[in-house]
Design an enzyme around this catalytic site. Structure first.
Site, PDB file in Angstrom:
ATOM      1  N   GLU A 298      10.750  -3.232   2.131  1.00  0.00           N
ATOM      2  CA  GLU A 298      11.073  -3.024   3.489  1.00  0.00           C
ATOM      3  C   GLU A 298      12.711  -2.311   3.542  1.00  0.00           C
ATOM      4  O   GLU A 298      12.952  -1.981   4.689  1.00  0.00           O
ATOM      5  CB  GLU A 298      10.496  -4.126   4.471  1.00  0.00           C
ATOM      6  CG  GLU A 298      10.583  -3.927   5.812  1.00  0.00           C
ATOM      7  CD  GLU A 298       9.988  -5.163   6.800  1.00  0.00           C
ATOM      8  OE1 GLU A 298       9.956  -6.078   6.389  1.00  0.00           O
ATOM      9  OE2 GLU A 298       9.560  -4.772   7.956  1.00  0.00           O
ATOM     10  N   HIS A 328      -4.311  -8.612 -18.621  1.00  0.00           N
ATOM     11  CA  HIS A 328      -5.992  -8.478 -18.531  1.00  0.00           C
ATOM     12  C   HIS A 328      -6.238  -7.422 -17.379  1.00  0.00           C
ATOM     13  O   HIS A 328      -7.642  -7.443 -17.077  1.00  0.00           O
ATOM     14  CB  HIS A 328      -6.687  -9.609 -18.635  1.00  0.00           C
ATOM     15  CG  HIS A 328      -6.414 -10.501 -19.703  1.00  0.00           C
ATOM     16  ND1 HIS A 328      -7.270 -10.484 -21.059  1.00  0.00           N
ATOM     17  CD2 HIS A 328      -5.361 -11.429 -19.861  1.00  0.00           C
ATOM     18  CE1 HIS A 328      -6.634 -11.316 -21.773  1.00  0.00           C
ATOM     19  NE2 HIS A 328      -5.360 -11.796 -21.016  1.00  0.00           N
ATOM     20  N   LYS A 442       4.096  -1.194  15.976  1.00  0.00           N
ATOM     21  CA  LYS A 442       4.100  -1.977  16.975  1.00  0.00           C
ATOM     22  C   LYS A 442       4.063  -1.562  18.367  1.00  0.00           C
ATOM     23  O   LYS A 442       3.173  -2.215  19.171  1.00  0.00           O
ATOM     24  CB  LYS A 442       5.257  -2.633  16.907  1.00  0.00           C
ATOM     25  CG  LYS A 442       5.747  -3.558  15.711  1.00  0.00           C
ATOM     26  CD  LYS A 442       7.043  -4.383  15.992  1.00  0.00           C
ATOM     27  CE  LYS A 442       7.342  -4.972  14.815  1.00  0.00           C
ATOM     28  NZ  LYS A 442       8.696  -5.604  14.848  1.00  0.00           N
TER      29      LYS A 442
END
Ligand code: PA5
Length: 468
Positions: A298, A328, A442
């Site tokens: 960010e 793995h 937003k």
């Protein structure tokens, strides 16, 4: 190169450099052009700090605030059996990282005595109904404190959860009692939470005006949830202060944040390695990797002036990984996939007392070689082996080693990454403190939910032919 520190966190970058890494960075550049780049990044950072824009640098020294946090944590905070933090992004990840590292993943499963009678801690960031409703279903409103954390005091996810929590406490205890179950952490002067706190006499801790969400872990945002569960926040802040001092040094090769910022920036922009993996070999540090992921992404993923009236998108892609589990899983990709990554391992020197692995099957060589070692020694060997395996394939990596997982070391680690982030921001030519790219989403959300002042957006209708 400067001598390694005798105590505290160590950063080993040999596997990024020649001759250790074939095709690695020429270390002579650290004394010339990369030192110059670092010097100007440091100057930009110091100027912004002196202009009062980078308040996170000062948090380790904010004794009054830490004192107020401790007082609230020791008094009010101990009336409750459960503390629920509501906060998202930088207002949640720091508390999660501190709790997992310093309380251990099994904190909430321990009985009262094993927790020294400190409360259980729940950090609810995502507004997923299943999570919140499940949690509330297990709690007793009379015994819960909600710490609502939002710098802006208006983040939709956090406010929605606050409103549900508030009604849940009111339904359980009545309106008068309810307000005694809330503690806000928010801007010192502005925003809806601050106004509510003043209007209803709800205790509220300040997030300093010049401290943004992802740089707030050492402010009351991270300190209160930690302190309420007995974490030594003074030691945390002392560790951060130690690292802050180490990161003031002007010599690049002696400045750990400078080295991280310069080497990772150069890996991205000069060597085509934009993916930066943080891979701790300790479960308790897994959430620190998630916290770093937000901080690095960010802060550094930004649109920048590209000259001639154009803009370009810049910034690395962080990836939180976990050792040895991802040996793995992701390690195959790191070893043989695109050569576009740098892996930053995090190891722990002293993992405390632990039992030796027993020799239950002495006749089975594929098991008995493990006997006499500890699980910690296995993890450490795997870290060193992974670093060497990557090095042999020409894959750059570096290792951070914490002396142990305690408050002081965590303070050092968190401060190191924050300073590296603002230095990297200067190197990329972006403002690491803002996040303009998240605004549009937003605003559209507000419009969709009918918030006053936001028009209902017309979303692209899509095309049924492309819905499978
Ligand atoms: O780092 C940031 O600034 C963001 O991730 C914020 O922390 C996040 O958006 C939450 O904001 P607020 O604390 O205002 O609720």
């Amino acid at each position: 190169m400067a001598d390694p520190p005798e105590t505290g966190l160590r950063l080993d970058v040999a596997n990024l450099l020649r001759p250790h890494l074939e095709g690695g960075l020429d270390p002579e550049r650290l004394d010339s052009e990369l030192q110059d780049r670092f010097t100007s990044a440091l100057e930009i950072t110091i100027r912004r700090r002196e202009a009062g824009e980078m308040g996170f640098f000062d948090l380790p020294y904010a004794r009054d605030t830490a004192g107020r946090v401790q007082e609230l944590a020791d008094g009010f905070g101990q009336w409750f059996e459960d503390v629920v933090v509501l906060g998202i992004g930088g207002s949640g990840l720091g508390a999660i990282a501190l709790a997992h590292a310093l309380l251990g993943p099994g904190w909430n499963a321990r009985d009262d005595e094993a927790r020294d009678h400190y409360p259980r801690l729940h950090v609810v960031d995502n507004p997923d109904p299943a999570t919140l409703h499940d949690l509330l279903g297990r709690l007793d409103p009379a015994r819960v404190l909600f710490n609502v954390v939002s710098k802006s005091g208006s983040t939709a996810e956090t406010m929605a959860q606050y409103l549900l929590a508030r009604r849940w406490v009111e339904d359980g205890l009545g309106e008068d009692q309810a307000r005694g179950h809330f503690l806000f952490t928010t801007d010192p002067a502005r925003g809806a939470l601050r106004r509510l706190a003043e209007g209803e006499d709800i205790p509220a801790l300040p997030v300093p005006e010049n401290v943004g969400g992802r740089f707030s872990v050492l402010s009351p945002v991270g300190l209160l949830p930690a302190a309420v569960c007995g974490v030594d926040i003074a030691a945390l802040l002392e560790g951060a202060a130690r690292m802050e001092e180490r990161c003031r040094v002007e010599d690049l090769t002696a400045n750990p944040a400078g080295m991280l910022a310069v080497l990772l920036h150069e890996a991205d922009t000069g060597q085509g390695r934009p993916i930066h993996v943080l891979m701790p070999y300790a479960d308790r540090l897994r959430s620190v990797a998630l916290w770093f992921q937000q901080l690095w992404a960010e802060s550094l993923g930004k649109r920048r002036d590209g000259g001639g009236g154009t803009t370009v998108g810049v910034g690395p892609t962080p990836l939180a990984s976990s050792g040895a589990v991802d040996q793995h899983s992701l390690m195959q990709l790191f070893m043989e996939g695109p050569a576009d990554k740098v892996v930053l391992f995090v190891g722990v020197e002293d993992r405390g007392e632990e039992p030796l692995i027993p020799d239950c099957h002495p006749g089975v060589p594929s098991l008995s070689y493990l006997a006499g070692h500890t699980l910690g020694a296995l993890l450490d060997a795997e870290l060193r082996a992974s670093a060497e395996a990557l090095r042999r394939r020409g894959r750059p990596n570096a290792t951070l080693t914490l002396p142990r997982i305690d408050a002081g070391s965590l303070g050092e680690l968190l401060m190191l990454f924050q300073v590296a982030t603002v230095l990297a921001g200067a190197l990329y030519g972006v403002d690491p403190l803002d996040q303009p790219g998240v605004e549009l989403g937003k605003e559209l959300t507000y419009g969709l939910l009918g918030r006053e002042g936001f028009d209902a957006p017309s979303l692209d209708p899509g095309d049924p032919r492309w819905v499978l």
